[in-house]
Design a protein around this motif. Structure first.
Motif, PDB file in Angstrom:
ATOM      1  N   GLU A 141       0.827  -1.207   0.000  1.00 11.24           N
ATOM      2  CA  GLU A 141       0.000   0.000   0.000  1.00 11.24           C
ATOM      3  C   GLU A 141       0.860   1.256   0.000  1.00 11.24           C
ATOM      4  OE1 GLU A 141      -2.597  -0.221   3.321  1.00 11.24           O
ATOM      5  OE2 GLU A 141      -3.807  -1.872   2.499  1.00 11.24           O
ATOM      6  N   ALA A 142       1.928   1.237   0.785  1.00  7.57           N
ATOM      7  CA  ALA A 142       2.817   2.399   0.834  1.00  7.57           C
ATOM      8  C   ALA A 142       3.508   2.611  -0.502  1.00  7.57           C
ATOM      9  CB  ALA A 142       3.850   2.224   1.949  1.00  7.57           C
ATOM     10  N   GLN A 143       3.932   1.508  -1.117  1.00  6.74           N
ATOM     11  CA  GLN A 143       4.585   1.636  -2.418  1.00  6.74           C
ATOM     12  C   GLN A 143       3.608   2.099  -3.494  1.00  6.74           C
ATOM     13  OE1 GLN A 143       6.138  -2.354  -2.742  1.00  6.74           O
ATOM     14  NE2 GLN A 143       8.194  -1.739  -2.051  1.00  6.74           N
ATOM     15  N   ALA A 144       2.346   1.638  -3.407  1.00  7.00           N
ATOM     16  CA  ALA A 144       1.344   2.052  -4.391  1.00  7.00           C
ATOM     17  C   ALA A 144       1.017   3.531  -4.252  1.00  7.00           C
ATOM     18  CB  ALA A 144       0.080   1.212  -4.231  1.00  7.00           C
ATOM     19  N   ALA A 145       1.011   4.015  -3.013  1.00 11.11           N
ATOM     20  CA  ALA A 145       0.685   5.425  -2.783  1.00 11.11           C
ATOM     21  C   ALA A 145       1.835   6.352  -3.132  1.00 11.11           C
ATOM     22  CB  ALA A 145       0.277   5.632  -1.324  1.00 11.11           C
ATOM     23  N   GLU A 146       3.035   5.820  -3.149  1.00  9.16           N
ATOM     24  CA  GLU A 146       4.203   6.650  -3.443  1.00  9.16           C
ATOM     25  C   GLU A 146       4.349   6.817  -4.946  1.00  9.16           C
ATOM     26  OE1 GLU A 146       8.730   6.791  -1.791  1.00  9.16           O
ATOM     27  OE2 GLU A 146       8.108   4.989  -2.885  1.00  9.16           O
ATOM     28  N   GLY A 147       4.844   7.963  -5.373  1.00 13.66           N
ATOM     29  CA  GLY A 147       5.084   8.201  -6.787  1.00 13.66           C
ATOM     30  C   GLY A 147       4.592   9.566  -7.213  1.00 13.66           C
ATOM     31  N   PRO A 148       4.574   9.818  -8.516  1.00 19.17           N
ATOM     32  CA  PRO A 148       4.147  11.131  -9.012  1.00 19.17           C
ATOM     33  C   PRO A 148       2.629  11.275  -8.983  1.00 19.17           C
ATOM     34  CG  PRO A 148       4.612   9.702 -10.857  1.00 19.17           C
ATOM     35  CD  PRO A 148       4.968   8.928  -9.620  1.00 19.17           C
ATOM     36  N   GLU A 149       2.177  12.512  -8.874  1.00 19.79           N
ATOM     37  CA  GLU A 149       0.755  12.801  -8.970  1.00 19.79           C
ATOM     38  C   GLU A 149       0.543  13.876 -10.024  1.00 19.79           C
ATOM     39  OE1 GLU A 149      -1.039  14.494  -5.542  1.00 19.79           O
ATOM     40  OE2 GLU A 149       0.082  16.370  -5.661  1.00 19.79           O
ATOM     41  N   LEU A 150      -0.689  13.997 -10.486  1.00 16.34           N
ATOM     42  CA  LEU A 150      -1.047  15.041 -11.438  1.00 16.34           C
ATOM     43  C   LEU A 150      -1.983  16.018 -10.734  1.00 16.34           C
ATOM     44  CD1 LEU A 150      -1.024  16.246 -14.279  1.00 16.34           C
ATOM     45  CD2 LEU A 150      -2.989  14.783 -14.825  1.00 16.34           C
ATOM     46  N   PRO A 151      -1.477  17.187 -10.309  1.00 22.61           N
ATOM     47  CA  PRO A 151      -2.352  18.170  -9.658  1.00 22.61           C
ATOM     48  C   PRO A 151      -3.351  18.752 -10.653  1.00 22.61           C
ATOM     49  CG  PRO A 151      -0.025  18.613  -9.222  1.00 22.61           C
ATOM     50  CD  PRO A 151      -0.089  17.630 -10.337  1.00 22.61           C
ATOM     51  N   ALA A 152      -4.556  19.009 -10.185  1.00 27.75           N
ATOM     52  CA  ALA A 152      -5.563  19.626 -11.052  1.00 27.75           C
ATOM     53  C   ALA A 152      -5.131  21.005 -11.509  1.00 27.75           C
ATOM     54  CB  ALA A 152      -6.898  19.706 -10.308  1.00 27.75           C
ATOM     55  N   SER A 153      -4.240  21.643 -10.743  1.00 25.25           N
ATOM     56  CA  SER A 153      -3.799  22.994 -11.083  1.00 25.25           C
ATOM     57  C   SER A 153      -2.767  23.011 -12.198  1.00 25.25           C
ATOM     58  CB  SER A 153      -3.201  23.666  -9.849  1.00 25.25           C
ATOM     59  OG  SER A 153      -2.102  22.917  -9.358  1.00 25.25           O
ATOM     60  N   GLU A 154      -2.258  21.847 -12.608  1.00 20.30           N
ATOM     61  CA  GLU A 154      -1.196  21.818 -13.606  1.00 20.30           C
ATOM     62  C   GLU A 154      -1.629  21.247 -14.954  1.00 20.30           C
ATOM     63  OE1 GLU A 154       2.562  21.474 -10.501  1.00 20.30           O
ATOM     64  OE2 GLU A 154       2.480  20.128 -12.228  1.00 20.30           O
ATOM     65  N   VAL A 155      -2.915  20.991 -15.127  1.00 18.42           N
ATOM     66  CA  VAL A 155      -3.367  20.414 -16.384  1.00 18.42           C
ATOM     67  C   VAL A 155      -4.674  21.064 -16.811  1.00 18.42           C
ATOM     68  CG1 VAL A 155      -4.629  18.540 -15.242  1.00 18.42           C
ATOM     69  CG2 VAL A 155      -3.877  18.257 -17.616  1.00 18.42           C
ATOM     70  N   VAL A 156      -4.814  21.246 -18.124  1.00 19.46           N
ATOM     71  CA  VAL A 156      -6.060  21.712 -18.739  1.00 19.46           C
ATOM     72  C   VAL A 156      -6.446  20.684 -19.783  1.00 19.46           C
ATOM     73  CG1 VAL A 156      -7.159  23.501 -20.125  1.00 19.46           C
ATOM     74  CG2 VAL A 156      -5.522  24.143 -18.354  1.00 19.46           C
ATOM     75  N   PHE A 157      -7.603  20.061 -19.613  1.00 23.37           N
ATOM     76  CA  PHE A 157      -8.069  19.065 -20.574  1.00 23.37           C
ATOM     77  C   PHE A 157      -8.907  19.772 -21.639  1.00 23.37           C
ATOM     78  CE2 PHE A 157      -7.187  16.099 -17.070  1.00 23.37           C
ATOM     79  CZ  PHE A 157      -6.481  15.132 -17.768  1.00 23.37           C
ATOM     80  N   LEU A 158      -8.528  19.588 -22.904  1.00 29.06           N
ATOM     81  CA  LEU A 158      -9.217  20.198 -24.033  1.00 29.06           C
ATOM     82  C   LEU A 158      -9.820  19.109 -24.903  1.00 29.06           C
ATOM     83  CD1 LEU A 158      -6.600  22.944 -24.996  1.00 29.06           C
ATOM     84  CD2 LEU A 158      -8.611  23.172 -23.525  1.00 29.06           C
ATOM     85  N   SER A 159     -10.973  19.407 -25.481  1.00 25.80           N
ATOM     86  CA  SER A 159     -11.733  18.375 -26.194  1.00 25.80           C
ATOM     87  C   SER A 159     -11.133  18.014 -27.545  1.00 25.80           C
ATOM     88  CB  SER A 159     -13.177  18.842 -26.388  1.00 25.80           C
ATOM     89  OG  SER A 159     -13.219  20.056 -27.121  1.00 25.80           O
ATOM     90  N   GLY A 160     -10.321  18.878 -28.121  1.00 26.86           N
ATOM     91  CA  GLY A 160      -9.753  18.566 -29.428  1.00 26.86           C
ATOM     92  C   GLY A 160      -8.563  19.443 -29.743  1.00 26.86           C
ATOM     93  N   PHE A 161      -7.776  18.988 -30.696  1.00 26.64           N
ATOM     94  CA  PHE A 161      -6.582  19.719 -31.115  1.00 26.64           C
ATOM     95  C   PHE A 161      -6.530  19.755 -32.633  1.00 26.64           C
ATOM     96  CE2 PHE A 161      -5.569  18.442 -26.822  1.00 26.64           C
ATOM     97  CZ  PHE A 161      -4.862  19.523 -26.318  1.00 26.64           C
TER      98      PHE A 161
END
Length: 474
Positions: A247-267
């Motif tokens: 569990e500790a190993q699964a919880a450890e690692g990188p995360e994606l903050p909501a403040s650092e990504v913008v999801f766009l519907s198309g490019f």
């Protein structure tokens, strides 16, 4: 004789003058209205369409305001704009950094679900599946993870993506790995306890085997039982420690903050405005971007909206590049609204300052430079589909019983009435179908009016209809 001759001469002169000199009353009588003449128009055979022509604005299917949360500032300080790699009008590709806030990136990924939470290892849901798809399209595979589960493969893909744009990903935990280290130490201790318990059980069995036959073996037997119980507990503790480590190993690692990504519907997407400058504090909006296909929004009034329905063909004319693009009516609002009419909107509002929103989808992609531009919109509200007999609307007369007819001018100033039914109307014309087949043909001259306002003796056709209580259809 001379007197008679003189009188005769003056009488003749008076008669001649009377022929040329007229009284005001006589001149007024002779200036009365001329005899009226009938106005006619030929019957045509063509496709009749009824169009709604208005102005519209080209907008993107999705517009997003980039307003990073305070967490993007890092180290607890007030967030400020530290880099602006994009300017208004620039194109955006998936994975590109839009702006940097206090040294942290804000980048764009493809997806329709907005970023509403920080995505950490172990998270599950539709937004995790969207992240996996977006990373996969960029070449960072998460294939070994279950779809929608933030596992080890997703952690690696996210870490590799951050490295590709030149940043370290944020850590999902803030203990610098202390939890994993402690769990690993607990697993090692539990493993040693199991080894010790196994040795104790082996010794207990050995002691039991050394007890002579015929003597009391109770103590040795109890020792074996106790050693086995100790081993079972040690194995259970080891299993628990191993689970806590996982569990500790699964919880450890990188995360994606909501403040650092913008999801766009198309490019490709586009940068509409940039409100932040390097060194300026982060406000409610530092950037607005638009994505997805370009569509056209227009507003119609209450009379026009009754003519419109989804799927109707339309045409978009952009004065900017003088191009015409076919389109389809995508949706029609069921209630009026004033939304979309800002101070800079040059379109005239519909009746009452409100209108019904109509969305048009172009048949082919509009140029990105048209985003935000004003265009002319022509919507084909009705059509006969095939060629029909077409007459001016002023040629159709309605009777008391709801019947419709047109009056056809015949040679020698004659007229005949032809009863018809209306198919559709538009642009001042009506498509009609004669109730008697062959009674009306292309080229027939139908009466549309008269040249004088006063009735002339012997008038027929429309004048007779008016005496019968009939009115011209409008």
């Amino acid at each position: 004789m001379g007197v008679v001759a003189t009188a005769t001469l003056f009488s003749a002169a008076g008669v001649g003058a009377g022929m040329w000199i007229k009284s005001p009353a006589q001149r007024a009588a002779e200036a009365g209205p001329p005899r009226q003449s009938v106005l006619t128009r030929p019957v045509e055979k063509r496709v009749l369409t009824s169009d709604v022509v208005t102005r519209g604005k080209v907008v993107a299917g999705q517009t997003v305001t980039v307003a990073p949360q305070a967490s993007a500032g890092g180290e607890g300080g007030a967030p400020v704009v530290s880099r602006v790699p994009k300017k208004a009008g620039d194109s955006i590709r998936p994975g590109e950094v839009l702006i940097e806030i206090s040294g942290r990136p804000v980048f764009a990924l493809e997806g329709r679900v907005p970023a509403y939470r920080d995505l950490k290892p172990g998270a599950q849901g539709q937004d995790v599946r969207q992240l996996q798809d977006a990373l996969g399209r960029l070449g960072f595979s998460t294939g070994s993870d279950e779809r929608g589960v933030f596992g080890s493969a997703t952690k690696k893909a996210l870490r590799d993506f951050y490295a590709s744009i030149g940043y370290e990903p944020p850590s999902a935990t803030d203990d610098d790995g202390a939890a994993v280290k402690a769990a690993a130490a607990a697993v090692r201790a539990a493993a040693r306890a199991v080894e010790d318990a196994q040795t104790a059980l082996s010794d207990a069995y050995y002691a039991l085997g050394k007890v002579p036959e015929g003597t009391d073996r109770t103590e040795a037997t109890n020792a074996v039982k106790n050693a086995r119980r100790t081993l079972d507990r040690a194995i259970e503790d080891r299993r628990t420690a191993q689970g806590e480590l996982a569990e500790a190993q699964a919880a450890e690692g990188p995360e994606l903050p909501a403040s650092e990504v913008v999801f766009l519907s198309g490019f490709p997407a586009r940068v509409d405005t940039v409100g932040g400058r390097v060194g300026s504090p982060v406000g409610e909006s530092v950037m607005t971007v638009s994505a997805g296909e370009l569509v056209v929004h227009t507003y119609v009034n209450a009379l026009q909206v009754k003519l419109l329905k989804e799927g109707q063909p339309a045409e978009i004319y952009a004065e900017l590049d003088r191009k015409k693009t076919t389109a389809r009516l995508l949706s029609v609002a069921t209630a009026p609204t004033a939304a979309g009419r800002g101070e800079d909107d040059e379109r005239q509002p519909a009746a009452g300052g409100e209108g019904y929103l109509v969305v048009l989808r172009p048949g082919s992609a509009l140029a990105a430079g048209l985003s935000g531009q004003d265009v002319r919109v022509t919507i084909q509200a009705a059509s006969t589909g095939t060629e029909q007999l077409i007459v001016p609307v002023t040629a159709v007369t309605a009777g008391r019983r709801g019947t419709l007819h047109v009056t056809v001018a015949t040679p020698n100033n004659g007229q005949r009435r032809v009863e018809v039914r209306e198919l559709t109307s538009g642009g001042g014309y009506v498509a009609v179908d004669p109730l008697e087949p062959g009674a009306l043909s292309p080229g027939d001259q139908v009466v549309t009016g008269v040249t004088a306002q006063e009735s002339a003796p012997g008038g027929g056709g429309e004048q007779d209809g008016a005496r019968d209580g009939e009115a011209t259809s409008s």
